[in-house]
Design a protein around this motif. Structure first.
Motif, PDB file in Angstrom:
ATOM      1  N   LEU A 173     113.770   4.211  38.033  1.00  0.00           N
ATOM      2  CA  LEU A 173     114.896   5.090  37.773  1.00  0.00           C
ATOM      3  C   LEU A 173     116.186   4.312  37.915  1.00  0.00           C
ATOM      4  CD1 LEU A 173     113.172   8.075  39.232  1.00  0.00           C
ATOM      5  CD2 LEU A 173     114.667   8.357  37.279  1.00  0.00           C
ATOM      6  N   GLY A 227     109.926  17.785  42.237  1.00  0.00           N
ATOM      7  CA  GLY A 227     110.160  16.438  41.720  1.00  0.00           C
ATOM      8  C   GLY A 227     111.650  16.148  41.796  1.00  0.00           C
ATOM      9  N   HIS A 228     112.317  16.243  40.636  1.00  0.00           N
ATOM     10  CA  HIS A 228     113.767  16.119  40.652  1.00  0.00           C
ATOM     11  C   HIS A 228     114.389  17.389  41.205  1.00  0.00           C
ATOM     12  CE1 HIS A 228     114.972  12.480  38.310  1.00  0.00           C
ATOM     13  NE2 HIS A 228     113.762  12.583  37.772  1.00  0.00           N
ATOM     14  N   HIS A 239     112.067  12.813  29.761  1.00  0.00           N
ATOM     15  CA  HIS A 239     112.194  12.965  31.221  1.00  0.00           C
ATOM     16  C   HIS A 239     113.599  13.285  31.730  1.00  0.00           C
ATOM     17  CE1 HIS A 239     108.235  11.319  32.949  1.00  0.00           C
ATOM     18  NE2 HIS A 239     108.042  11.521  31.661  1.00  0.00           N
ATOM     19  N   HIS A 240     114.619  12.577  31.219  1.00  0.00           N
ATOM     20  CA  HIS A 240     115.918  12.672  31.893  1.00  0.00           C
ATOM     21  C   HIS A 240     117.056  13.017  30.942  1.00  0.00           C
ATOM     22  CE1 HIS A 240     113.621   9.581  34.383  1.00  0.00           C
ATOM     23  NE2 HIS A 240     113.625  10.677  35.100  1.00  0.00           N
ATOM     24  N   LYS A 247     106.677  20.908  40.278  1.00  0.00           N
ATOM     25  CA  LYS A 247     105.546  20.466  39.463  1.00  0.00           C
ATOM     26  C   LYS A 247     104.420  21.495  39.415  1.00  0.00           C
ATOM     27  CE  LYS A 247     107.457  16.381  38.992  1.00  0.00           C
ATOM     28  NZ  LYS A 247     108.203  16.098  37.760  1.00  0.00           N
ATOM     29  N   HIS A 276     111.591   5.583  44.191  1.00  0.00           N
ATOM     30  CA  HIS A 276     111.549   6.299  42.904  1.00  0.00           C
ATOM     31  C   HIS A 276     113.005   6.487  42.450  1.00  0.00           C
ATOM     32  CE1 HIS A 276     109.915   8.852  39.783  1.00  0.00           C
ATOM     33  NE2 HIS A 276     110.531   9.933  40.239  1.00  0.00           N
ATOM     34  N   HIS A 320     111.312   4.706  31.175  1.00  0.00           N
ATOM     35  CA  HIS A 320     111.492   5.713  32.216  1.00  0.00           C
ATOM     36  C   HIS A 320     112.872   5.647  32.869  1.00  0.00           C
ATOM     37  CE1 HIS A 320     110.625   8.108  35.879  1.00  0.00           C
ATOM     38  NE2 HIS A 320     109.996   8.828  34.993  1.00  0.00           N
ATOM     39  N   LEU A 328     112.145  11.728  46.846  1.00  0.00           N
ATOM     40  CA  LEU A 328     112.189  11.237  45.467  1.00  0.00           C
ATOM     41  C   LEU A 328     113.608  11.086  44.947  1.00  0.00           C
ATOM     42  CD1 LEU A 328     109.328  13.261  43.699  1.00  0.00           C
ATOM     43  CD2 LEU A 328     109.240  10.940  44.607  1.00  0.00           C
ATOM     44  N   HIS A 329     114.349  12.198  44.921  1.00  0.00           N
ATOM     45  CA  HIS A 329     115.628  12.187  44.221  1.00  0.00           C
ATOM     46  C   HIS A 329     116.702  12.845  45.079  1.00  0.00           C
ATOM     47  CE1 HIS A 329     113.700  10.974  40.467  1.00  0.00           C
ATOM     48  NE2 HIS A 329     112.769  11.875  40.700  1.00  0.00           N
ATOM     49  N   HIS A 342     111.236  17.376  34.259  1.00  0.00           N
ATOM     50  CA  HIS A 342     111.423  16.257  35.198  1.00  0.00           C
ATOM     51  C   HIS A 342     112.804  16.322  35.818  1.00  0.00           C
ATOM     52  CE1 HIS A 342     107.770  13.933  34.451  1.00  0.00           C
ATOM     53  NE2 HIS A 342     107.822  14.490  33.262  1.00  0.00           N
TER      54      HIS A 342
HETATM   55 CU1  K7E Z   1     109.373  13.175  36.966  1.00  0.00          CU
HETATM   56 CU2  K7E Z   1     112.515  11.202  36.841  1.00  0.00          CU
HETATM   57 CU3  K7E Z   1     110.045  10.900  35.169  1.00  0.00          CU
HETATM   58 CU4  K7E Z   1     110.975  11.781  39.259  1.00  0.00          CU
HETATM   59  S1  K7E Z   1     110.557  11.503  37.124  1.00  0.00           S
HETATM   60  S2  K7E Z   1     109.892  13.578  39.574  1.00  0.00           S
END
Ligand code: K7E
Ligand code: CUA
Length: 647
Positions: free
Chosen positions: A224, A434-435, A109-110, A456, A327, A158, A393-394, A496
């Motif tokens: 996260l 997502g990110h 993922h990261h 996504k 998240h 994660h 989210l991010h 991700h």
């Molecule tokens: Cu897809 Cu960092 Cu596993 Cu948020 S996570 S989008």
């Protein structure tokens, strides 16, 4: 412009689809000569940045050039990779060992680039495996995975592998709480028996990882993380959700509380407690894989970790109330602002590190969970960003005073000011972002030229390819007041998260060959005169060399049905970009791809008599098609002796 946004997150309310008015950022969609020139890298020219994307469920790492979006390489990590024999060859299989046995697949993922003083330094890239908890380290001089460590007492790695300011640690927190240590208990005893674990993995000066300590925390889902920097160096932050401690239908049952928590961990304090002997030694079996000095992967089974609890080590963990099922958690370049993406929250919450420290000093607590004081939300708040898009989210930062938050449901990037917390610009993402990633965008010194959206779904964005469509990245110019879409390109696997660094940091440090005189593989064959075949009981060992444009030996007799034939092949080339391949009929392992100076081994199990060709799989020269040989396989017990040709 009206568009329908895919509503993929399991929200509690009965919303099925959502119509979102386009945000009118004036972004040209489709052909735009100006945008094209901004991303054009002429044939033969180099990209300015390396861009590393997680391969998601492919278990790999994608390496692209920016701004062109050209795919440069896929680095195999947690999954076997037929292209070069990763996880198939005898020298790399051990990299995929775990306490569960050989696990040739992972969900990465990261990507996290190593840092010095809060700035990307180009030494290594770390990446987490979510499914069978692991962290890998990739050497950025070879683009090869050189180490994988398993994380014990974790179930879904994660919140990982975010690094501290000087790469003192890479962290790992369990996404799923489980009985810790594992136990046979009813699932509905979740509240009594399930726990979370925050692990700190020490990174030595040479990169070698080891588990320093683990912190046992309440049974929430830890999602996260990011570490402090500058004034907040010494702290790491982890989001949690499911503070309801639901164990079924989390989409509803874990969405009840108005606020969940960010766990603020003072890891320097944890170090003190461990040094004072306040930790407990737990039996923890986990596997640690790395290349030895022969460039052969080995697995150590490790036992024992030091576990500390907030109840026995005071002043180590605090909870920051944060709306709502957060998240991402991100720390701005100053190190003073802690930004949370509450998936179900109407605002983006920004906590103040300074106020957090004051609240701790004033013991401004509203409660306590298992020895973890809960700080008062109002006392630690720096600000709330209104109208940040749906499903934030991010967040990443441009180093010029602005933050960029991805909003999944409304499919957009929202730019806001770190001073006023006001939204100043927004741009649609296609679709379901997502990110997002700004080169250096989670460090003290971002290179704030672009933000890359990691999406996504792509639906109608590319030529259709049946039911499965690619994910995608979109390169957006953030150098001006208005964000501007420049380019989009498909990604391999689910990207991700991604990170980037300037090519100049690492491009001149690339290893081009492995010097033959430094090849310490015990079965290396360094000259053709040493090439040979030896029988050891039912094992036949072929010590083979490869050089343009032949193998030595290339005719082998005396192999029998039921033997195990070990092809130890050494590439004698000492020029850059001259790999050879090795494949043989019926082999159910992958081919080998041999870098110059490297020795790799394939095991072949002949099951039928006959004469079988082997050949070079990599088009290495004009006479590549001539690079072949034969193995004669006789019946078991045959009197045909081992023989082979010599130079
Ligand atoms: Cu897809 Cu960092 Cu596993 Cu948020 S996570 S989008
Ligand atoms: Cu060697 Cu093709």
């Amino acid at each position: 412009m009206i568009r329908t946004t895919k509503f993929a997150m399991g929200l509690a309310a009965g919303v099925v689809t959502l119509l979102v008015a386009g945000c009118g950022g004036g972004t040209p969609i489709g052909g735009n000569g100006d945008a094209a020139s901004a991303v054009y890298v002429a044939p033969g020219d180099y990209d300015e940045f390396y861009f590393f994307t997680s391969g998601g469920f492919s278990g790999h790492l994608g390496v692209y050039g920016l701004p062109s979006g050209r795919l440069l390489k896929q680095v195999p990590i947690f999954s076997q990779w037929a292209e070069n024999g990763w996880g198939y060859s005898e020298e790399t299989k051990a990299m995929l060992e775990t306490s569960y046995g050989f696990v040739p697949w992972g969900d990465s993922h990261h990507p996290q680039l190593s840092q010095t003083d809060g700035v990307i330094d180009g030494r290594w890239l770390f990446i987490n495996e979510n499914n069978t908890p692991r962290i890998a380290r990739i050497d950025l001089t070879t683009f090869e995975t050189v180490e994988i460590i398993e994380i014990p007492h974790s179930a879904g790695n994660h919140a990982s592998p975010f690094v501290t300011q000087n790469t003192e640690y890479t962290v790992a927190a369990t996404r799923f709480s489980v009985p810790t240590p594992q136990a046979d208990v009813p699932i509905d005893s979740y509240k009594e028996n399930f726990s979370g674990m925050l692990s700190f993995v020490k990174v030595a000066d040479n990169g070698r990882m080891s588990i320093a300590f683990q912190i046992l925390v309440p049974g929430y889902n830890y999602d996260l993380s990011h570490s402090g920097k500058g004034p907040s160096h010494g702290w790491s932050f982890f989001t949690s959700y499911n503070t309801e401690q639901a164990n079924t239908l989390l989409e509803v049952n874990a969405s009840q509380n108005d606020k969940d928590y960010i766990a603020a961990v003072n890891w320097m304090r944890a170090e003190e407690c461990v040094a004072n002997g306040q930790g407990e030694q737990w039996t923890s079996n986990y596997v640690h894989n790395y290349f030895n000095d022969q460039h052969i992967a080995v697995s150590d089974m490790e036992n024992g970790t030091t576990v500390i609890t907030p109840a026995t080590c005071s002043d180590m963990v605090y909870y920051l109330p944060t709306p709502k099922s957060p998240h991402g958690v991100n720390v701005d370049p100053s190190g003073l602002l802690i930004v949370a993406g509450g998936k179900l929250a109407a605002v983006v919450t920004v906590h103040s590190f300074t106020k957090m420290i004051e609240a701790i000093e004033n013991e401004d607590f509203i409660g306590e969970v298992e020895g973890i004081p809960i700080l008062r939300y109002e006392s630690i708040l720096a600000g709330e960003v209104e109208n940040p898009g749906l499903g934030p989210l991010h967040t990443e930062f441009d180093g010029r005073g602005y933050a960029y938050t991805s909003a999944f449901i409304s499919s957009e990037i929202v730019k806001w000011s770190l001073e006023t917390f006001e939204v100043v610009d927004r741009i649609p993402a296609y679709y379901s972002i997502g990110h997002l990633s700004i080169p250096g965008g989670d460090t003290r010194e971002p290179w704030g030229k672009w933000v890359i959206a990691l999406n996504k779904t792509t639906k109608d964005r590319y030529l259709p390819t049946g039911p499965e469509l690619t994910h995608s990245a979109q390169l957006i110019d953030i150098s001006g007041d208005k964000m501007r879409l420049l380019l989009e390109f498909p990604t391999v696997g689910e990207p991700h998260y991604a990170q980037a660094l300037p090519a100049s940091l690492i491009k001149d440090k690339q290893v081009r060959i492995y010097p033959l005189d430094e090849n310490h593989h015990p079965r290396a064959t360094k000259t053709e005169a040493d090439a040979r075949v030896e029988r050891e009981g039912r094992n036949v060992r072929v010590y083979m060399t490869a050089i343009r444009t032949h193998f030595m030996p290339d005719n082998i007799e005396g192999v029998q049905v039921g033997d195990s034939v070990f092809f130890h092949v050494t590439n004698l080339e000492q020029d850059w970009d001259v790999p050879h391949g090795f494949a043989i009929t019926g082999a159910n392992t992958s081919e080998l791809l041999l870098m110059p100076g490297e020795t790799r081994t394939m095991v072949w199990l002949p099951t039928r008599i006959g004469v079988y060709p082997f050949y070079c799989t990599d088009f290495c020269s004009a006479l590549h098609q001539e690079m072949q040989g034969y193995v004669r396989v006789s019946p078991r017990g045959s009197s045909v002796p081992i023989s082979f040709n010599t130079p």
